[in-house]
Enzyme design. Sequence first.
Site, PDB file in Angstrom:
ATOM      1  N   ARG A  56      34.081  38.229 110.949  1.00 16.92           N
ATOM      2  CA  ARG A  56      35.524  37.988 111.086  1.00 16.92           C
ATOM      3  C   ARG A  56      35.848  37.455 112.471  1.00 16.92           C
ATOM      4  O   ARG A  56      36.716  36.592 112.638  1.00 16.92           O
ATOM      5  CB  ARG A  56      36.309  39.278 110.838  1.00 16.92           C
ATOM      6  N   GLN A  86      50.501  44.271 112.986  1.00 13.10           N
ATOM      7  CA  GLN A  86      49.457  44.973 112.265  1.00 13.10           C
ATOM      8  C   GLN A  86      48.164  44.164 112.244  1.00 13.10           C
ATOM      9  O   GLN A  86      47.141  44.640 111.767  1.00 13.10           O
ATOM     10  CB  GLN A  86      49.909  45.242 110.823  1.00 13.10           C
ATOM     11  N   HIS A 104      46.960  48.161 114.970  1.00 21.14           N
ATOM     12  CA  HIS A 104      45.658  48.403 114.342  1.00 21.14           C
ATOM     13  C   HIS A 104      44.493  47.927 115.198  1.00 21.14           C
ATOM     14  O   HIS A 104      43.381  47.780 114.702  1.00 21.14           O
ATOM     15  CB  HIS A 104      45.617  47.747 112.955  1.00 21.14           C
ATOM     16  N   SER A 172      54.335  43.413 103.564  1.00 20.34           N
ATOM     17  CA  SER A 172      55.025  43.925 102.380  1.00 20.34           C
ATOM     18  C   SER A 172      55.546  45.341 102.581  1.00 20.34           C
ATOM     19  O   SER A 172      56.121  45.918 101.670  1.00 20.34           O
ATOM     20  CB  SER A 172      54.078  43.887 101.174  1.00 20.34           C
TER      21      SER A 172
END
Length: 228
Positions: A56, A86, A104, A172
């Site tokens: 990543r 986040q 995070h 969301s």
Amino acid sequence: MKKLAVLSGAGVSKESGINTFRDSDGMWEQYPVEEVASIEGWYRNPGLVLDFYNARRRDIRTREPNEAHRIIASLEKDFEVTVITQNIDNLHERAGSTNIIHLHGEITKARGEKSLTPVYDIGYNDIHLGDKDSRGQQLRPDIVWFGEAVPMIEKAADIVSECDILLVIGTSLVVYPAAGLVSYIRDGVPVYLIDPKPIRIGYRHYTQIQDVATSGMRTFLGMVPELK
């Protein structure tokens, strides 16, 4: 100068080519979440977790901030802006935002597996089994996994409770404790939600811009009285 708090999620970086947690065609889909994004997964197979985040990190290195990131950074001309993200990427920083809370953690940083400090800026370099911190602990990504506390949540709650406008973009609002931050808003403070899917919150003073992050931010610029 009014205070603007921006709560951003994976949808902001999606248009930069970084897949969201729930994308069916993304890197996450190759692994069960509990294996690569939980503290239990780390204890079971730290090598797998390191390999996953190394991949990543290399991917993020190739990505660039998109228009949504850049517009958010530009708002510092008109507001005292705090970005509460986040996301574990560094695209807000690279777009020019200067006041960022990473709820995070950050993928370009590392720390010992048993300590929150010290934190090392590793850039886009890999972490390997056997890489140690100054105390001799195995290095791990400085990321908050499922099953771990979120150290910055109280500071983020304070920011939201003091803001004059709250912008929620690309999230969301289903992952806690970050989703609970909207409950700290003072009554009457306007809230703007930017997301392609409809979102409902238990607060009456909100407006949803049902759109992706980039075009949603352009719409936002035309809706906020202070920016007209």
